[in-house]
Each structure stands twice: as C-alpha cells, then as structure tokens.
Write a protein that holds these residues in place. Structure first.
Motif, PDB file in Angstrom:
ATOM      1  N   TYR A 100      42.804  42.547  54.413  1.00  0.00           N
ATOM      2  CA  TYR A 100      44.031  43.247  54.056  1.00  0.00           C
ATOM      3  C   TYR A 100      44.197  44.454  54.974  1.00  0.00           C
ATOM      4  N   GLU A 101      45.349  44.551  55.627  1.00  0.00           N
ATOM      5  CA  GLU A 101      45.600  45.710  56.487  1.00  0.00           C
ATOM      6  C   GLU A 101      46.226  46.824  55.677  1.00  0.00           C
ATOM      7  N   MET A 102      45.721  48.014  55.847  1.00  0.00           N
ATOM      8  CA  MET A 102      46.188  49.160  55.069  1.00  0.00           C
ATOM      9  C   MET A 102      47.675  49.380  55.265  1.00  0.00           C
ATOM     10  N   GLU A 103      48.356  49.751  54.196  1.00  0.00           N
ATOM     11  CA  GLU A 103      49.790  50.074  54.201  1.00  0.00           C
ATOM     12  C   GLU A 103      50.702  48.858  54.389  1.00  0.00           C
ATOM     13  N   LEU A 148      42.034  46.599  48.377  1.00  0.00           N
ATOM     14  CA  LEU A 148      41.349  47.432  49.349  1.00  0.00           C
ATOM     15  C   LEU A 148      40.016  46.862  49.776  1.00  0.00           C
ATOM     16  N   LYS A 149      39.358  46.124  48.887  1.00  0.00           N
ATOM     17  CA  LYS A 149      38.040  45.614  49.282  1.00  0.00           C
ATOM     18  C   LYS A 149      38.160  44.294  50.023  1.00  0.00           C
ATOM     19  N   ASN A 150      39.370  43.782  50.154  1.00  0.00           N
ATOM     20  CA  ASN A 150      39.576  42.582  50.948  1.00  0.00           C
ATOM     21  C   ASN A 150      39.584  43.004  52.412  1.00  0.00           C
ATOM     22  N   PRO A 151      38.600  42.579  53.196  1.00  0.00           N
ATOM     23  CA  PRO A 151      38.534  43.063  54.583  1.00  0.00           C
ATOM     24  C   PRO A 151      39.691  42.580  55.442  1.00  0.00           C
ATOM     25  N   THR A 182      49.627  56.654  47.174  1.00  0.00           N
ATOM     26  CA  THR A 182      50.149  55.342  46.791  1.00  0.00           C
ATOM     27  C   THR A 182      50.772  55.447  45.411  1.00  0.00           C
ATOM     28  N   TYR A 236      43.968  47.238  42.182  1.00  0.00           N
ATOM     29  CA  TYR A 236      44.341  47.440  43.579  1.00  0.00           C
ATOM     30  C   TYR A 236      43.115  47.837  44.397  1.00  0.00           C
ATOM     31  N   THR A 237      42.304  48.792  43.871  1.00  0.00           N
ATOM     32  CA  THR A 237      41.146  49.233  44.655  1.00  0.00           C
ATOM     33  C   THR A 237      40.141  48.093  44.794  1.00  0.00           C
ATOM     34  N   ASP A 238      40.078  47.209  43.804  1.00  0.00           N
ATOM     35  CA  ASP A 238      39.116  46.110  43.901  1.00  0.00           C
ATOM     36  C   ASP A 238      39.636  44.983  44.784  1.00  0.00           C
TER      37      ASP A 238
END
Lengths: 141, 186
Positions: free
Chosen positions: A112-115, A107-110, A78, A102-104
């Motif tokens: 949120y879809e990756m990419e 990514l930790k938002n369930p 990324t 960003y990591t908090d």
C-alpha cells in the motif's frame, strides 16, 4: 434500515482515499464523493481557525435534520468521517475502531502506498464485519 | 463520551501478539548482512538502514497512536518521554530513559536499557563505521515527521562500537504545522 449511510477516509492533503456507501438513498458517484471529501477537508481546517478556543482540533460532529456527520482526525492528519442517521450513538467508538483497522490492514500492507486510495481486500472484509457488528448491536438496543 | 485514557507501554505490550525474539534478531541481522553485500560501502548501508527505518516509522506512528490513546503532547519534553516510555516499550519491549536536555528543550538523548537487535552481534574490523541499529533512528525520525516535527536522530553512543550504552540523540529541528487550504493573501 441502516444507521450508517456512508464512510469516508481522507488523507492529510484532503484527497479521498476510501469511500463506502451503505445507504439505500443518497448514493454518490466518484466525482461527487471526491468533491465532498475536499469540501469537508477545507471546512474542517476553516473551523479550526474560526474557533474562539485556541487549540481547537476541528469539527467532530455536524448535526442536520436528516443526518449526522461524525468526524475523527488522527494526530497524523488522516480524517475518518461517517454520515449516519440523526441520533446514532456510538459513532466515536466505531471511528476509533476503523482507525485501528486502518493501521492494521492498510498501513501494514507493504504494497500500500501512503496517501493513495485504499485497495486492500483485508481492510474491506474487516471493515464490513465491524460495521455489521455495530449494526447488530444498534438493532439490539 | 469520556476521552480514552492513555494506556501504558506495559499494558499494550502485554496485549499485542509476540514473536520469538531470536527470529527478530536473526531477521534483522540477515537484512544488515544482505545490505552490506549489496552496497559494500558502510556509509551507504547506514543511509539505507535509516531510509528503511523512515519508511517503517511513517506507518508505525498511526499504529502507535491508535493503540496507545495518547493525546497531543504539549511540548517536545513530553514527546520524548512518550517515545521512551510508551513507544519503545510497545514495539521493542524495552524502556528507555530521557537525559541530556539542552537549554532550549529541543535536543535530548534516549538511552536504551536493552537492545534486542544486537543480541549475539559483534562488529568485525571491516565494518567499523557501521551503525548497526540505524533502522531505529529512521523509525523515530519518520514517526515524528508524520506528527509535524522535523528531527535529526543520530547515535551518540553505540555498544557495538565499544561505548558503554546505546544512546540516541533526538534533535527537534522545527515544528511544521499543517498547511491550511486557504491563505489570507491569496
């Protein structure tokens, strides 16, 4: 006066997932920002192959007459890059801080879809605070 | 700017927010019980736990990289050491040791000193094929996949099944470096 003009986040395939404009000039519409992001992704990859030093990790700083571009790439591919006024200091630390946000908040938002493009309000709020803090400390120097 | 020094697992663990360990154990137990009720087949539950772990791992890796400041590992040996000493410490509060390296250096075992997931747990006779901690194997597999390593992670020894330790075997299948947008032959 803004030290930072814009912030881009691109996923590992080169797609733009986040774009924020802070400048008064040089604002871009969605298509232009998407195109610029994939251009940068390709240039970054080409620079790794062009480098005479093996194990090069790609462009970290691009200096031009009217702007600087600082880029940070995580080991997961990324890329976070910021277009700023020439000579702006401390951008690497800001980029690292944005990576942590960003990591908090992303990514930790369930949900949120990756990419996928980032649409996380908490990330926007915390990012605005981080940029503001950086702006304040910049003005204080 | 001087490069950031990698932080030790202890240092990071001391700084993150903690949660009650029993809440963690109970929550995980509730997940496993619900999966058993929903899926009924022990093999299906094992697969589902691994998939859940995978989904966690792909997100957790960035958190790990951001907080620990590790640089790119030179070889798989270093990767295994980092997972055991920094990764497990940072997220589970336990350390693991790395043993049983094969001759090529692509397969090793991580032996956990302690496992907070299994506090108070005993497997009944009806669930004898269950890998209770299979979420951990998914997490490691998912995390490594995001840093270009395809791995196979399996439980070799499981104390809930009567063995004397928790041993996780991590086998590197292949390194998948990132694809470049432009290839010479196109």
């Amino acid at each position: 006066m803004a030290a930072i003009y814009s912030l881009y986040i691109i996923n590992k395939s080169g797609g733009l997932i986040f774009y924020k404009d802070y400048g008064l000039q040089g604002r871009m519409d969605t298509n232009d920002s998407l195109r610029l992001a994939s251009l940068w992704h390709s240039m970054h990859a080409i620079s790794q192959q062009l480098s005479p030093i093996p194990g090069c990790a790609g462009i970290e700083l691009l200096e031009a007459d009217t702007f600087d571009l600082h880029c940070f790439q995580s080991l997961t591919g990324t890329k976070f890059f910021v277009v700023s006024e020439p000579g702006t200091q401390n951008m690497e630390n800001l980029l690292k801080h944005i990576y942590e946000l960003y990591t908090d908040y992303v990514l930790k938002n369930p949900f949120y879809e990756m990419e996928m493009p980032i649409r996380c309000e908490l990330f926007d709020i915390n990012l605005a605070q981080a940029i503001q803090k950086d702006r304040v400390s910049y003005l204080g120097r | 700017m001087a490069p950031a020094v990698p932080r030790s697992g202890d240092a990071i663990f001391a700084n993150v927010e903690r949660v009650n360990a029993e809440l963690f154990t109970l929550t995980y137990g509730a997940i496993v019980r619900q999966l058993l009720t929903d899926l009924e087949e022990v093999d299906e539950v094992n697969k589902q736990l691994d998939q859940m772990g995978y989904n966690i791992g792909i997100r957790l890796i960035d958190e790990f990289l951001a907080k620990s400041n590790v640089t790119r590992c030179v070889d798989f040996r270093e990767t295994a050491e980092v997972i055991a000493k920094v990764g497990f410490k940072m997220f589970l509060g336990v350390t693991a040791s790395v043993t049983n390296w094969d001759t090529e250096g692509t397969c090793c075992s991580l032996i956990l000193d302690d496992n907070p997931l299994v506090d108070f747990v005993e497997l009944p006779d009806t669930c004898q094929g269950l890998y209770y901690c299979n979420i951990l194997s998914g997490v490691v597999r998912g995390a490594l996949e995001m840093v270009s390593m395809k791995t196979e992670v399996t439980w070799v020894r499981d104390m809930l099944r009567g063995d004397d330790a928790f041993e996780l075997q991590v086998k590197l299948l292949k390194q998948v470096p990132e694809e470049y947008p432009y290839k010479d032959d196109e």
